[in-house]
Design an enzyme around this catalytic site. Structure first.
Site, PDB file in Angstrom:
ATOM      1  N   LYS A 194      -9.532   3.823 -19.051  1.00  0.00           N
ATOM      2  CA  LYS A 194      -9.959   4.158 -20.416  1.00  0.00           C
ATOM      3  C   LYS A 194      -8.818   3.956 -21.424  1.00  0.00           C
ATOM      4  O   LYS A 194      -8.347   2.857 -21.579  1.00  0.00           O
ATOM      5  CB  LYS A 194     -10.515   5.583 -20.404  1.00  0.00           C
ATOM      6  CG  LYS A 194     -11.496   5.856 -19.258  1.00  0.00           C
ATOM      7  CD  LYS A 194     -12.790   5.095 -19.444  1.00  0.00           C
ATOM      8  CE  LYS A 194     -13.653   4.934 -18.209  1.00  0.00           C
ATOM      9  NZ  LYS A 194     -13.635   5.917 -17.165  1.00  0.00           N
ATOM     10  N   ARG A 249       0.841  -1.216   0.000  1.00  0.00           N
ATOM     11  CA  ARG A 249       0.000   0.000   0.000  1.00  0.00           C
ATOM     12  C   ARG A 249       0.869   1.257   0.000  1.00  0.00           C
ATOM     13  O   ARG A 249       0.452   2.329  -0.410  1.00  0.00           O
ATOM     14  CB  ARG A 249      -0.981  -0.005   1.185  1.00  0.00           C
ATOM     15  CG  ARG A 249      -1.863   1.243   1.246  1.00  0.00           C
ATOM     16  CD  ARG A 249      -3.170   1.054   2.030  1.00  0.00           C
ATOM     17  NE  ARG A 249      -2.990   0.355   3.279  1.00  0.00           N
ATOM     18  CZ  ARG A 249      -2.428   0.875   4.372  1.00  0.00           C
ATOM     19  NH1 ARG A 249      -2.017   2.114   4.388  1.00  0.00           N
ATOM     20  NH2 ARG A 249      -2.292   0.143   5.459  1.00  0.00           N
ATOM     21  N   ASP A 259      -8.423  16.773 -15.505  1.00  0.00           N
ATOM     22  CA  ASP A 259      -8.754  15.378 -15.782  1.00  0.00           C
ATOM     23  C   ASP A 259      -8.529  15.166 -17.278  1.00  0.00           C
ATOM     24  O   ASP A 259      -9.284  15.666 -18.107  1.00  0.00           O
ATOM     25  CB  ASP A 259     -10.210  15.110 -15.374  1.00  0.00           C
ATOM     26  CG  ASP A 259     -10.608  13.659 -15.546  1.00  0.00           C
ATOM     27  OD1 ASP A 259     -10.066  12.997 -16.454  1.00  0.00           O
ATOM     28  OD2 ASP A 259     -11.480  13.188 -14.798  1.00  0.00           O
ATOM     29  N   TYR A 281     -17.562  14.465 -14.920  1.00  0.00           N
ATOM     30  CA  TYR A 281     -18.075  13.086 -14.860  1.00  0.00           C
ATOM     31  C   TYR A 281     -19.015  12.947 -13.649  1.00  0.00           C
ATOM     32  O   TYR A 281     -18.779  13.555 -12.599  1.00  0.00           O
ATOM     33  CB  TYR A 281     -16.879  12.130 -14.762  1.00  0.00           C
ATOM     34  CG  TYR A 281     -17.252  10.717 -14.436  1.00  0.00           C
ATOM     35  CD1 TYR A 281     -18.144  10.001 -15.224  1.00  0.00           C
ATOM     36  CD2 TYR A 281     -16.709  10.082 -13.322  1.00  0.00           C
ATOM     37  CE1 TYR A 281     -18.482   8.701 -14.910  1.00  0.00           C
ATOM     38  CE2 TYR A 281     -17.039   8.774 -13.011  1.00  0.00           C
ATOM     39  CZ  TYR A 281     -17.938   8.100 -13.807  1.00  0.00           C
ATOM     40  OH  TYR A 281     -18.280   6.808 -13.490  1.00  0.00           O
TER      41      TYR A 281
HETATM   42  N1  LCS Z   1     -12.896  11.070 -14.934  1.00  0.00           N
HETATM   43  C1  LCS Z   1     -13.536  10.918 -16.100  1.00  0.00           C
HETATM   44  C2  LCS Z   1     -13.483  12.013 -17.131  1.00  0.00           C
HETATM   45  C3  LCS Z   1     -14.258   9.754 -16.347  1.00  0.00           C
HETATM   46  O1  LCS Z   1     -14.889   9.625 -17.525  1.00  0.00           O
HETATM   47  C4  LCS Z   1     -14.319   8.752 -15.345  1.00  0.00           C
HETATM   48  C5  LCS Z   1     -15.101   7.501 -15.535  1.00  0.00           C
HETATM   49  C6  LCS Z   1     -13.633   8.957 -14.140  1.00  0.00           C
HETATM   50  C7  LCS Z   1     -12.920  10.122 -13.968  1.00  0.00           C
HETATM   51  C8  LCS Z   1     -13.627   7.923 -13.044  1.00  0.00           C
HETATM   52  O2  LCS Z   1     -12.809   6.869 -13.389  1.00  0.00           O
HETATM   53  P1  LCS Z   1     -12.987   5.354 -12.851  1.00  0.00           P
HETATM   54  O3  LCS Z   1     -13.020   5.431 -11.371  1.00  0.00           O
HETATM   55  O4  LCS Z   1     -14.250   4.843 -13.421  1.00  0.00           O
HETATM   56  O5  LCS Z   1     -11.765   4.674 -13.370  1.00  0.00           O
HETATM   57  N2  LCS Z   1     -15.969   7.571 -16.620  1.00  0.00           N
HETATM   58  C9  LCS Z   1     -16.815   6.700 -17.019  1.00  0.00           C
HETATM   59  C10 LCS Z   1     -17.657   6.890 -18.129  1.00  0.00           C
HETATM   60  O6  LCS Z   1     -17.739   7.909 -18.808  1.00  0.00           O
HETATM   61  N3  LCS Z   1     -18.360   5.811 -18.332  1.00  0.00           N
HETATM   62  O7  LCS Z   1     -18.128   4.861 -17.355  1.00  0.00           O
HETATM   63  C11 LCS Z   1     -17.132   5.378 -16.446  1.00  0.00           C
END
Ligand code: LCS
Length: 394
Positions: free
Chosen positions: A209, A59, A184, A112
């Protein structure tokens, strides 16, 4: 050749890793261990005190994850980077590190859905307020910054409206006031946009992504100065605990090697699909940074290498029309997430942004007939045929 002269396409494959430090293994090993042994009690004491380099407990750091951290720092052109168990773990660790009770966060007009949810928690439980700002002019931005604004938080392109924010303009104003700018960069990946080089202080990714690229990992990243990353590693990463596993770090290192090749293909395919959708009689409006008619087209040219793999559009009709359309798709999958090899389509009002209250969604311009398409790596002709047959049925 000096490491710092190497090009992006080389860095995605090599940076942060030396085979001779790992039994000459070509590919980074997975250090699948929760803990590390100390030769003596005194060595353990020195490692905990920070006087001796070395691992302690996964961790607090893991060799496979460290390779990923260093590679991301190189790609984002930051001094250091940290890996997290999800994009939201990265967003929350950064925002909690930069703010205190009574502070204010100024956000781009649209984030988001779960980032929006986190902002509500920070407000309700810790009295950290926020506002959304268009950030479309110096005057508007200056007016929106408050005496207690502790950080500026930006998505660009914004999920899912695809509006852009001029990062250099915001960074200049923020710098004059000593306010850190957090970006972001999920929709671009470091291949298309590097906010730290434009004067911003922190970059965040949902590495789930494009960085992963294969739809099989949930992960997050943050990059910035060594001081800030060390502070986060010691506090809101270590003590909140949303760290990445070594296996998931290894999958990200594997995915990263093809990031530039994949991004080129995502971008080319998106251009083809945009050309098909833009004049289609069943399409009402389309939002794609590569559109010459996009309000922020000049910002795209200024800060993005290419236009990206995402297209949002509204179909003529209602929420039900949008749902009927995606139900007819055969090849394109109905799914949230983005940046995968598979082309995915989702309905933001009822999916990624369902937790945002309807009135706020309206202010963010997320209409009920809006759809977001994450263009994958398939043959674009097959994707257009699928869109065409489904649009013909509504
Ligand atoms: N920031 C952006 C711009 C995102 O699109 C997402 C997730 C996150 C942060 C959070 O990331 P995660 O914890 O899911 O890895 N976006 C998603 C979307 O547009 N569709 O499903 C998840």
């Amino acid at each position: 050749m000096k490491d710092n002269k190497r090009r992006f396409e080389t860095e995605v494959i090599h940076s942060g890793y030396q085979p001779n430090e790992h039994y000459d293994s070509l590919v980074p090993p997975i250090y699948q261990t929760s803990t590390f042994t100390f030769a003596t009690a005194e060595q353990g004491e020195q490692r905990f005190a920070g006087n001796e380099e070395g691992f302690i407990y996964s961790r607090l750091g893991n060799p496979t994850v460290k390779i990923l951290d260093e590679r991301i720092a190189a790609l984002e052109k930051g001094e250091a980077a940290l890996a997290f168990a999800s994009g939201m773990a990265a967003v929350s660790a950064v925002l909690m590190a930069l703010t205190q009770s009574g502070d204010h966060i100024l956000c781009s007009k649209g984030v988001y859905g779960c980032t929006y949810g986190l902002l509500q928690i920070l407000k309700r439980k810790y009295q950290i307020s926020h506002d959304f700002s268009l950030m479309d002019s110096k005057e508007e931005l200056e007016r929106s910054i408050q005496a207690n604004t502790a950080c500026i938080y930006i998505e660009t392109p914004i999920n899912p409206t695809m509006k852009l924010v001029d990062l250099q303009m915001v960074a200049e104003i923020a710098k004059a006031k000593g306010i850190p700018v957090v970006v972001d960069n999920t929709f671009c990946s470091p291949y298309l946009q590097t906010p730290l080089t434009l004067g911003c202080q922190v970059v965040i990714h949902s590495a789930t992504k494009y960085i992963c690229g294969h739809g099989d990992v949930i992960a997050g990243l943050a990059a910035g100065s060594k001081d800030l990353m060390e502070q986060i590693a010691r506090t809101t990463q270590k003590d909140v605990g949303g760290v990445l596993s070594s296996f998931d770090a290894w999958l990200l290192l594997r995915g990263l090697k093809t990031l530039p090749v994949r991004m080129d293909r995502h971008c080319e395919n998106a251009e083809k699909l945009f050309d098909f959708l833009k004049d289609h009689p069943k399409v009402e409006a389309i939002y794609y940074p590569g559109d010459r008619k996009h309000a922020d087209y000049q910002i795209k040219n200024k800060q993005m290498k290419k236009s990206g793999g995402l297209i949002s559009f509204t179909v003529k009709g209602t929420k039900e029309t949008a749902q009927r359309f995606i139900n007819q798709l055969q090849l394109i999958k109905i799914a949230v997430s983005l940046g995968d090899a598979e082309t995915l389509i989702q309905h933001p009002a009822t999916m990624t942004h369902a937790a945002v209250p309807a009135a706020e969604r309206k202010r963010m311009e997320i209409e009920d007939n809006l759809l977001r398409l994450s263009v994958g790596l398939e043959a674009w002709e097959d994707l257009i045929e699928d869109l065409e047959q489904a649009l013909a049925k509504i």
